[in-house]
Write an enzyme that holds these catalytic residues in place. Structure first.
Site, PDB file in Angstrom:
ATOM      1  N   GLU A   1      22.890  -2.799  -7.626  1.00  0.00           N
ATOM      2  CA  GLU A   1      22.130  -1.919  -8.475  1.00  0.00           C
ATOM      3  C   GLU A   1      21.775  -2.707  -9.687  1.00  0.00           C
ATOM      4  OE1 GLU A   1      23.716   2.061  -9.322  1.00  0.00           O
ATOM      5  OE2 GLU A   1      24.418   2.459  -7.502  1.00  0.00           O
TER       6      GLU A   1
ATOM      7  N   GLU B   1      31.041   2.287  -6.901  1.00  0.00           N
ATOM      8  CA  GLU B   1      31.670   2.295  -8.676  1.00  0.00           C
ATOM      9  C   GLU B   1      33.007   3.201  -8.604  1.00  0.00           C
ATOM     10  OE1 GLU B   1      28.711   3.203 -11.324  1.00  0.00           O
ATOM     11  OE2 GLU B   1      27.614   1.423 -11.004  1.00  0.00           O
TER      12      GLU B   1
HETATM   13  C1  FCB Z   1      25.112   4.092 -11.355  1.00  0.00           C
HETATM   14  C2  FCB Z   1      25.352   4.861 -10.214  1.00  0.00           C
HETATM   15  C3  FCB Z   1      23.973   5.394  -9.847  1.00  0.00           C
HETATM   16  C4  FCB Z   1      23.173   5.851 -10.743  1.00  0.00           C
HETATM   17  C5  FCB Z   1      22.808   4.603 -11.502  1.00  0.00           C
HETATM   18  C6  FCB Z   1      21.904   4.906 -12.839  1.00  0.00           C
HETATM   19  O1  FCB Z   1      26.323   4.027 -12.084  1.00  0.00           O
HETATM   20  O2  FCB Z   1      25.900   4.280  -8.846  1.00  0.00           O
HETATM   21  O3  FCB Z   1      24.315   6.550  -8.727  1.00  0.00           O
HETATM   22  O4  FCB Z   1      23.540   6.980 -11.372  1.00  0.00           O
HETATM   23  O5  FCB Z   1      24.168   4.281 -12.246  1.00  0.00           O
END
Ligand code: FCB
Length: 453
Positions: free
Chosen positions: A362, A174
């Site tokens: 994620e 990110e």
């Molecule tokens: C994402 C991050 C991860 C965690 C999640 C909830 O943006 O990559 O580390 O904080 O959110």
């Protein structure tokens, strides 16, 4: 969203080659920040400043994963996950960011990788998940173009040490959060504020994203290389032209900024002309250098975003209309629960010709968990996963080339500026005793993944 259909999901609907895992990040879980020669990272420094982290929490111990990794990997295996994503703490292996190598840090990741392989779990390395060595921040951090060389040195070391056993590599996590939260609003480490930081940081991240890909390609035969971007399906608040244009600007920033240069499309200044100013930081040949032919793109989608035009916000001229103002369902983070948005964003990314595979690298949700009689009945989280997975399956059936899913996260952990207050785990952690308790959502995953095919 059809709740009945989503709760009847079966693993086999996704196909036998679909990859299932969990995702983690070094600073959020490892603890042991002063052990075995680790150097400071920007998050160690930032979390020491009063008021920056909720409850002034710090990650000195976190999940103590540095010592409990065998236990936690065993839990991952028990829940049926075959992929495990973790990040390398740059300052654990290069305490000053460059130069002296800390063998004890490398040994830790070797033990971790070997333990994954022992359990028949495939390791995925993220090279950069936000914990820049403080020593490099002291030299300008992501604002300094020198970081391309620093990152190169670090990547060479990681590939040399771990490339014999690790095939799956994620270059950056990110980058938009790094540029936006870390260097513009200052809500994340290193806490730098000011719009003037934004464009150079974006450009240096983009360069590292591609250079990192090239280094892994060169050094790790057969590597499967990706980078992980945050993304949110963006909707205009009303059908007015102004709101629609605001949505286009938000989309350029939230979804297009890091993927398009990698694909050779340049920065998305067509939708947000301010990005033309990035030219100032471009050197000859940079446009080519920004490109890399990734094997996969990691999509990280948690929520959708609704925006409207706003005269009060210079440069962007837009404001978010939060879920709470729209009576939309939301998680404990205030993030809108919008499973359909996952379907839409997967479709949006799959329209890029240059994207080969997509991995949902994620996805997950924080809710107020209550531990009672040794149980956490987190039915909201289970429903969240079921509905998001249902939409990933729909997208896959409609032709999106999505190849895997990594749930965020295996255990509760240090959630950056939220400290320990926001719990995203499939496994609950009592941070006083380090006791682990599998939540009902974790049990649901175990049943789902371990079911007879
Ligand atoms: C994402 C991050 C991860 C965690 C999640 C909830 O943006 O990559 O580390 O904080 O959110």
């Amino acid at each position: 969203m059809n709740q009945k259909m989503s709760s009847q999901l079966s693993r086999k609907d996704f196909g036998n080659d679909f990859r299932w895992g969990t995702a983690t990040a070094s600073f959020q879980i490892e603890g042991a920040v002063k052990e075995d020669g680790r150097g400071l990272s920007i998050w160690d420094t930032f979390s020491r400043i009063p008021g920056k982290i909720k409850n002034n929490d710090n990650a000195d111990v976190a999940c103590n994963f540095y010592h409990l990794y065998e236990n936690d990997l065993a839990l991952a295996a028990q829940l049926g996950f075959k992929e495990f994503r973790f990040s390398i703490s740059w300052s654990r292996i290069l305490p000053a960011g460059t130069g002296n190598i800390n063998r004890k840090g490398i040994d830790f990741y070797n033990r971790l990788i070997d333990q994954c392989l022992q359990l028949k779990i495939t390791p995925w390395i993220t090279l950069y998940h936000w914990d820049l060595p403080q020593a490099l921040e002291d030299r300008g951090g992501w604002k300094n173009r020198e970081i391309v060389n620093w990152f190169q040195e670090y990547t060479e070391l990681c590939t040399a040490e771990f490339g014999d056993r690790v095939r799956n590599w994620i270059i950056l996590n990110e980058p938009m959060a790094v540029a936006g939260l870390g260097y513009t609003t200052g809500l994340h480490a290193p806490g730098k504020k000011g719009l003037f930081n934004f464009l150079p940081v974006v450009h240096h991240l983009s360069l590292c994203q591609a250079e990192g890909g090239r280094t892994v390609r060169r050094n790790v035969p057969g590597a499967y290389i990706g980078t992980a971007v945050s993304c949110s399906f963006v909707k205009p608040y009303t059908g007015s032209l102004r709101d629609k244009m605001a949505a286009k600007r938000a989309d350029a920033l939230l979804n297009r900024l890091f993927i398009e240069p990698a694909l050779g499309l340049g920065y998305p200044a067509d939708a947000f002309s301010y990005l033309n100013n990035i030219e100032k930081y471009m050197q000859p040949d940079d446009r080519e250098k920004l490109q890399f032919d990734f094997d996969f793109i990691g999509i990280q989608n948690y929520f959708s975003v609704v925006v409207k035009h706003s005269w009060l916000k210079p440069v962007l001229w837009l404001a978010e209309v939060p879920a709470s103002r729209r009576n939309a369902p939301a998680t404990a983070m205030g993030w809108e629960i919008d499973p359909e948005g996952m379907y839409q964003i997967l479709q949006q990314f799959s329209k890029y010709k240059g994207i080969k595979d997509i991995i949902v690298s994620e996805n997950g949700a924080a809710f107020k968990d209550v531990l009672s009689n040794g149980q956490i009945e987190d039915s909201e989280r289970t429903a969240f996963f079921q509905q998001y997975l249902y939409n990933i399956l729909r997208a896959k059936q409609d032709g999106v080339n999505v190849k895997g899913y990594l749930a965020w996260s295996l255990t509760d952990n240090f959630e950056w500026a939220e400290g320990y207050a926001a719990r995203f785990g499939l496994v609950h952690i009592d941070f006083d005793t380090q006791e682990r308790t599998v939540k009902n959502s974790g049990k649901w995953f175990a049943d789902f993944l371990n079911a007879e095919k």
